[in-house]
Design a protein around this motif. Structure first.
Motif, PDB file in Angstrom:
ATOM      1  N   VAL A  47      23.672 -27.279  21.804  1.00  0.00           N
ATOM      2  CA  VAL A  47      22.605 -27.445  22.613  1.00  0.00           C
ATOM      3  C   VAL A  47      22.479 -26.674  23.731  1.00  0.00           C
ATOM      4  CG1 VAL A  47      23.133 -29.592  23.741  1.00  0.00           C
ATOM      5  CG2 VAL A  47      20.650 -29.271  23.392  1.00  0.00           C
ATOM      6  N   ARG A  48      21.383 -25.977  24.006  1.00  0.00           N
ATOM      7  CA  ARG A  48      21.368 -25.563  25.399  1.00  0.00           C
ATOM      8  C   ARG A  48      19.778 -25.583  26.025  1.00  0.00           C
ATOM      9  NH1 ARG A  48      22.753 -19.793  26.984  1.00  0.00           N
ATOM     10  NH2 ARG A  48      24.042 -19.952  25.076  1.00  0.00           N
ATOM     11  N   TYR A  49      19.854 -25.930  27.298  1.00  0.00           N
ATOM     12  CA  TYR A  49      18.743 -25.933  28.072  1.00  0.00           C
ATOM     13  C   TYR A  49      18.432 -24.823  28.985  1.00  0.00           C
ATOM     14  CZ  TYR A  49      15.327 -27.684  31.595  1.00  0.00           C
ATOM     15  OH  TYR A  49      14.139 -27.643  32.273  1.00  0.00           O
ATOM     16  N   LEU A  63      19.333 -36.074  22.993  1.00  0.00           N
ATOM     17  CA  LEU A  63      18.413 -34.750  23.080  1.00  0.00           C
ATOM     18  C   LEU A  63      17.315 -35.003  23.854  1.00  0.00           C
ATOM     19  CD1 LEU A  63      18.604 -34.139  19.173  1.00  0.00           C
ATOM     20  CD2 LEU A  63      19.853 -32.841  20.810  1.00  0.00           C
ATOM     21  N   ARG A  64      17.195 -34.010  24.752  1.00  0.00           N
ATOM     22  CA  ARG A  64      16.185 -34.185  25.765  1.00  0.00           C
ATOM     23  C   ARG A  64      15.020 -32.880  25.717  1.00  0.00           C
ATOM     24  NH1 ARG A  64      17.349 -37.831  28.816  1.00  0.00           N
ATOM     25  NH2 ARG A  64      19.765 -38.510  29.147  1.00  0.00           N
ATOM     26  N   ASP A  66      12.653 -29.877  25.642  1.00  0.00           N
ATOM     27  CA  ASP A  66      12.958 -28.338  25.923  1.00  0.00           C
ATOM     28  C   ASP A  66      14.473 -28.048  25.622  1.00  0.00           C
ATOM     29  OD1 ASP A  66      10.145 -28.008  26.328  1.00  0.00           O
ATOM     30  OD2 ASP A  66      10.655 -28.319  28.505  1.00  0.00           O
ATOM     31  N   ASP A  67      15.123 -29.033  24.902  1.00  0.00           N
ATOM     32  CA  ASP A  67      16.499 -28.320  24.587  1.00  0.00           C
ATOM     33  C   ASP A  67      16.224 -27.457  23.509  1.00  0.00           C
ATOM     34  OD1 ASP A  67      18.024 -29.922  26.443  1.00  0.00           O
ATOM     35  OD2 ASP A  67      18.661 -31.705  24.989  1.00  0.00           O
ATOM     36  N   VAL A  69      18.262 -26.563  20.090  1.00  0.00           N
ATOM     37  CA  VAL A  69      19.383 -26.965  19.183  1.00  0.00           C
ATOM     38  C   VAL A  69      19.685 -25.695  18.359  1.00  0.00           C
ATOM     39  CG1 VAL A  69      19.354 -29.449  19.478  1.00  0.00           C
ATOM     40  CG2 VAL A  69      18.023 -28.620  17.727  1.00  0.00           C
TER      41      VAL A  69
END
Length: 132
Positions: A47-49, A63-64, A66-67, A69
């Motif tokens: 995951v990256r934001y 999971l938030r 605008d993540d 995956v």
């Protein structure tokens, strides 16, 4: 003339450091709402934001909004989104959890995927994800 940095009192140093900690990057960004969680991982999933570093995913990571995956080669990722929608991503897949992805699929919505295995499960009306 500038004061000697060694002449600063311990109390002044603590106050300065406290101000730096409170005004750090975490304080500048508003909290993003939680939109789901990881329910299964086989292989590698990340995951990256925004500009944050890539993080490995594991059960039951949150999971938030605008993540982004992603899954690696020969990998699978299952997530449960708010509202009961379950998604399973196949290898080398990516999904941005924006407001469109997490709001739910309206009847008649068509997902067009190009070479990316994905399964979407939506609970039947009146049922919770655990009873379907």
């Amino acid at each position: 003339m500038l004061p000697d940095r060694h002449a600063t009192s311990p109390l002044a140093r603590r106050a300065l450091l406290s101000g730096l900690v409170l005004a750090g990057p975490a304080a500048a960004q508003p909290a993003r709402p939680r939109v789901g969680e990881v329910t299964a991982v086989r292989g590698s999933a990340y995951v990256r934001y925004s500009a944050e570093a890539l993080r490995s995913l594991a059960v039951p990571d949150p999971l938030r909004l605008d993540d982004l995956v992603t899954t690696g080669l020969a990998s699978r990722l299952a997530v449960q989104l708010s509202g009961g929608i379950g998604l399973t991503l196949g290898e080398r897949a990516s999904l941005l959890l924006d407001r469109h992805a997490v709001a739910g699929l309206d009847p008649g919505t068509v997902l067009r995927l190009s070479g990316v295995p994905c399964c979407c499960r939506r609970p039947r009306p009146g049922r919770t994800p655990s009873s379907s």
